[in-house]
Write a protein that holds these residues in place. Structure first.
Motif, mmCIF file in Angstrom:
data_model
loop_
_atom_site.group_PDB
_atom_site.id
_atom_site.type_symbol
_atom_site.label_atom_id
_atom_site.label_comp_id
_atom_site.label_asym_id
_atom_site.label_seq_id
_atom_site.Cartn_x
_atom_site.Cartn_y
_atom_site.Cartn_z
ATOM 1 N N LEU A 32 1.351 -1.480 -0.014
ATOM 2 C CA LEU A 32 -0.239 0.037 -0.150
ATOM 3 C C LEU A 32 0.862 1.653 0.267
ATOM 4 O O LEU A 32 1.822 1.483 0.446
ATOM 5 C CB LEU A 32 -1.015 0.372 1.235
ATOM 6 C CG LEU A 32 -1.640 -1.178 0.984
ATOM 7 C CD1 LEU A 32 -2.623 -1.532 2.858
ATOM 8 C CD2 LEU A 32 -3.268 -0.503 0.426
ATOM 9 N N LEU A 89 -11.398 3.512 4.136
ATOM 10 C CA LEU A 89 -12.054 2.600 3.093
ATOM 11 C C LEU A 89 -12.952 3.416 2.038
ATOM 12 O O LEU A 89 -12.809 2.394 0.711
ATOM 13 C CB LEU A 89 -12.202 1.239 3.784
ATOM 14 C CG LEU A 89 -12.211 0.120 2.887
ATOM 15 C CD1 LEU A 89 -11.055 0.084 2.157
ATOM 16 C CD2 LEU A 89 -12.561 -1.424 3.646
ATOM 17 N N ASN A 134 -9.335 4.708 -0.117
ATOM 18 C CA ASN A 134 -8.080 5.927 0.884
ATOM 19 C C ASN A 134 -7.786 4.058 1.852
ATOM 20 O O ASN A 134 -7.631 4.318 3.001
ATOM 21 C CB ASN A 134 -7.685 6.724 1.966
ATOM 22 C CG ASN A 134 -8.100 7.958 1.101
ATOM 23 O OD1 ASN A 134 -8.059 8.351 0.078
ATOM 24 N ND2 ASN A 134 -9.446 8.835 1.357
ATOM 25 N N PRO A 135 -7.518 3.173 1.221
ATOM 26 C CA PRO A 135 -7.356 1.961 2.148
ATOM 27 C C PRO A 135 -6.305 1.916 2.074
ATOM 28 O O PRO A 135 -5.365 0.367 3.579
ATOM 29 C CB PRO A 135 -7.053 0.698 0.467
ATOM 30 C CG PRO A 135 -6.645 1.185 -0.508
ATOM 31 C CD PRO A 135 -7.514 2.708 -0.415
ATOM 32 N N TYR A 143 -6.193 0.992 6.569
ATOM 33 C CA TYR A 143 -5.367 -0.390 7.027
ATOM 34 C C TYR A 143 -4.687 -0.387 7.288
ATOM 35 O O TYR A 143 -4.327 -0.488 9.058
ATOM 36 C CB TYR A 143 -4.683 -1.048 5.670
ATOM 37 C CG TYR A 143 -3.460 -1.922 5.972
ATOM 38 C CD1 TYR A 143 -3.459 -3.702 6.399
ATOM 39 C CD2 TYR A 143 -1.935 -1.878 6.349
ATOM 40 C CE1 TYR A 143 -2.816 -3.667 6.723
ATOM 41 C CE2 TYR A 143 -1.005 -1.976 7.188
ATOM 42 C CZ TYR A 143 -1.626 -3.727 7.324
ATOM 43 O OH TYR A 143 -0.559 -4.235 7.409
ATOM 44 N N ALA A 178 -7.173 -4.589 -0.801
ATOM 45 C CA ALA A 178 -6.207 -3.711 -2.201
ATOM 46 C C ALA A 178 -5.041 -4.351 -2.479
ATOM 47 O O ALA A 178 -4.334 -3.924 -2.938
ATOM 48 C CB ALA A 178 -6.289 -2.654 -0.895
ATOM 49 N N GLN A 179 -5.288 -5.979 -2.405
ATOM 50 C CA GLN A 179 -3.998 -7.166 -2.570
ATOM 51 C C GLN A 179 -2.712 -6.236 -3.064
ATOM 52 O O GLN A 179 -1.845 -6.221 -3.879
ATOM 53 C CB GLN A 179 -3.805 -6.511 -4.461
ATOM 54 C CG GLN A 179 -5.948 -6.997 -5.446
ATOM 55 C CD GLN A 179 -5.600 -6.804 -7.058
ATOM 56 O OE1 GLN A 179 -4.818 -6.563 -7.262
ATOM 57 N NE2 GLN A 179 -7.028 -7.784 -7.637
ATOM 58 N N ALA A 180 -2.409 -5.907 -1.372
ATOM 59 C CA ALA A 180 -1.166 -5.951 -1.205
ATOM 60 C C ALA A 180 -0.694 -6.776 0.271
ATOM 61 O O ALA A 180 -0.959 -6.882 1.004
ATOM 62 C CB ALA A 180 -1.474 -4.355 -0.016
#
Length: 631
Positions: A3, A82, A86-87, A91, A117-119
């Protein structure tokens, strides 16, 4: 993907000064978002709620993980950020809340935010801190295992999995182990995942309390990974330990598709004192798929005897009885199915009476539809129409077709085809052909389907010349349509145009070298006429190699063996084919071979059975007349 960095958020961390009405409103908002599950409200918020008695407020005094003002504010800010897209900030704030409260639900939420968020790095870090803060968390170990498998880190995944199993309460452990094969679907390397599960579960396969679930889980993991022989080994172990356990047999049914040795496990369970109806029902389906219809019917009847309340058993039995040429028992079985489904049905023989009020059963049919059984019900009605038609009970057949039409108000191709067949059987061929013109013809596929349906109608009416002319016109337009060419070849044989038949079948073989029916038809025709028998045998053997176990092709091979003078081998093959599918023509062939071997009583018995199924079968009639036999 990590992120992006976020700015400092210390200014947003001040606790709410007035947690009364505003706090209740925010709590309502968060409850609607599903954000308060498992979290205790702080005491002051509970006191402000008008419906909460004082005793409840005192009992719910805040603990270290209670939702105090700061914690509440952090959770709310995280969710709002979120939603605002704004992930990264969501987070970070959620992680601060989780570390501050040591609350499992907040750690889980932080992991979910990162994964959404694919983080991957942040998700792994959240899990690491979660497990450090709460080393006894079974949920953290489970999610950690799933993530590590997805990342292909199998050594670490095994440690996490071992922790998950150890942390599971003893009473829940077998069920938890049984659920593990789903991990194989999550990983990019299913064989490596299955191997990791196999190695991890080795210790649990040595403990009596988890032996069964660990064996089955290991087998299911290898099956999911496509390693069928390994799966079979573990299924065998589980079955030998307890043949009465249906779980190994259910897995064996899956293996039976391309691992024939698995069938012995199914049979072992069915031989146990109280076999599971689901296993026998699955076995009936497997046998039917393999065209072993005779065995399938025997098993279906065993199923309905053991579980007469199981509607699907009667439906399968009725379908197999129609396949076996037993329309009268089929009608009884199918009506039993409808009785169990509480669907009103007409009597077995329905006289035509003018002005009769008919109970069409539409309300019952509607109820069944609402239960999601439309296709089953439609098939039952169509099969009842077919059975009634075979019994020449045309009034009942028409009634069942009307019931089928209730489920498909438009002109269903299936219903129209059956109506046309019914008209044809009553000698009204022109009406039947006219009815088929109502079939949809908007696409080339629909036009082709209508053509094949009309051709089959003419074949059933023994109008060989008309059917041949119809197909000849079609193949002139579509010279490379293998299906049309094949049908035209069969009609050419009926018209004794053998050279044309062979030319057409060899054209089909060129177009579709994997089409077993063309090899079989040509080989059988040569054998029937006693011509080029070694070539005929080679053609039929090729067809059988393409479809091992097909009873019709096995019949052809038995017949060519008989023509070549090998009666014992012919009898063996024909018995096998007749056992799989007690077809009238196969019975005619088997009877003739037995008759030639001097086994007259056995031959007569086979012919009697065949005549009971279809006394008008041409092959059977010709055989008996040629041999001057009265069974």
């Amino acid at each position: 993907m990590p992120l992006p960095p976020v700015p400092a958020i210390s200014a947003r961390r001040a606790p709410l000064k007035h947690p009364g009405g505003r706090l209740r409103g925010l709590c309502a908002l968060m409850a609607g978002l599903g954000l308060l599950g498992g979290l205790a409200l702080p005491a002051r918020a509970q006191e402000a709620a008008p419906s909460a008695p004082a005793a409840s407020a005192a009992a719910a005094a805040p603990t270290r993980s209670a939702l105090d003002g700061v914690l509440f504010y952090q959770v709310l800010v995280s969710e709002l950020e979120l939603r605002a897209g704004n992930p990264a900030l969501a987070y970070q704030v959620m992680m601060e809340a989780a570390k501050r409260s040591r609350d499992e639900a907040l750690y889980r939420r932080a992991v979910d935010i990162a994964l959404g968020a694919q983080a991957g790095e942040q998700a792994a870090e959240a899990l690491r801190q979660w497990r450090q803060a709460l080393p006894q968390s079974r949920q953290a170990a489970e999610i950690d295992t799933q993530m590590l498998v997805a990342l292909g880190r199998f050594a670490d995944a095994r440690k996490a999995l071992e922790s998950f199993i150890e942390l599971t309460p003893e009473a829940e452990r077998p069920a938890a182990i049984a659920s593990l094969p789903r991990l194989v679907l999550a990983g990019a390397k299913p064989q490596d995942t299955a191997r990791m599960l196999d190695e991890t579960l080795a210790v649990w396969r040595s403990r009596p309390a988890t032996l069964a679930s660990a064996q089955i889980a290991t087998a299911a993991a290898w099956l999911t990974a496509g390693e069928r022989e390994r799966a079979l080994g573990y299924v065998r172990q589980a079955s030998r330990r307890d043949p009465a356990d249906p779980t190994p047999a259910l897995l064996a049914l899956e293996l039976m598709k391309d691992t024939p040795a698995a069938e012995e496990i199914v049979r072992a369970h069915l031989a146990s004192p109280m076999p599971a109806p689901a296993v026998r029902a699955g076995y009936v389906r497997r046998l039917s798929t393999a065209q072993r219809y005779g065995e399938a019917l025997r098993e279906a009847r065993a199923l309905t005897r053991a579980a007469p309340e199981m509607g699907n058993g009667w439906l399968m039995q009725g379908a197999l009885e129609i396949e076996a040429g037993e329309p009268a028992p089929a009608r009884v079985s199918l009506q039993r199915y409808l009785d169990l489904r509480s669907v009103a049905t007409p009597p077995l023989v329905r006289p035509q009476t003018s002005g009769e009020d008919e109970d069409d059963g539409s309300s019952e049919a509607g109820d069944l539809l609402r239960r999601g059984d439309e296709q089953e019900l439609l098939q039952a009605f169509l099969m009842l129409a077919q059975a009634s038609e075979q019994l020449r009970d045309y009034a009942a057949a028409q009634t069942w077709l009307e019931r089928a039409a209730e489920l498909q108000p438009q002109d269903s191709a299936t219903v129209l085809s059956r109506r046309a067949s019914l008209l044809m059987r009553q000698g009204r061929l022109d009406e039947a052909r006219a009815l088929l013109q109502r079939l949809p013809q908007d696409t080339p596929e629909q036009q082709r389907a209508r053509l094949l349906t009309e051709t089959q109608l003419l074949r059933d009416a023994r109008q060989w010349q008309a059917a041949h002319e119809l197909l000849a016109q079609a193949t002139a337009r579509l010279p490379d349509d293998a299906d049309l060419l094949y049908e035209q070849a069969l009609l050419a044989e009926k018209l004794r145009r053998y050279d044309e038949m062979e030319t057409l079948l060899r054209r089909v073989i060129t177009l579709r070298p994997e089409q077993q029916h063309a090899y079989n038809a040509l080989g059988y025709s040569l054998a029937e006429r006693g011509q080029r028998l070694p070539e005929a045998r080679e053609l039929i053997a090729r067809a059988l190699a393409l479809t091992p176990g097909d009873p019709y092709i096995t019949d052809s091979l038995g017949w060519v063996e008989f023509r070549m003078g090998r009666a014992e081998e012919a009898a063996r093959l024909l018995r096998q084919a007749y056992g799989q599918r007690p077809d009238v023509e196969i019975g005619a062939h088997l009877g003739e071979v037995l008759w030639s071997m001097g086994r007259r009583d056995e031959a007569r018995q086979v012919w009697r059975e065949s005549r009971e199924r279809d006394a008008g079968n041409e092959v059977l009639i010709e055989t008996l007349e040629r041999l001057k036999v009265k069974p």
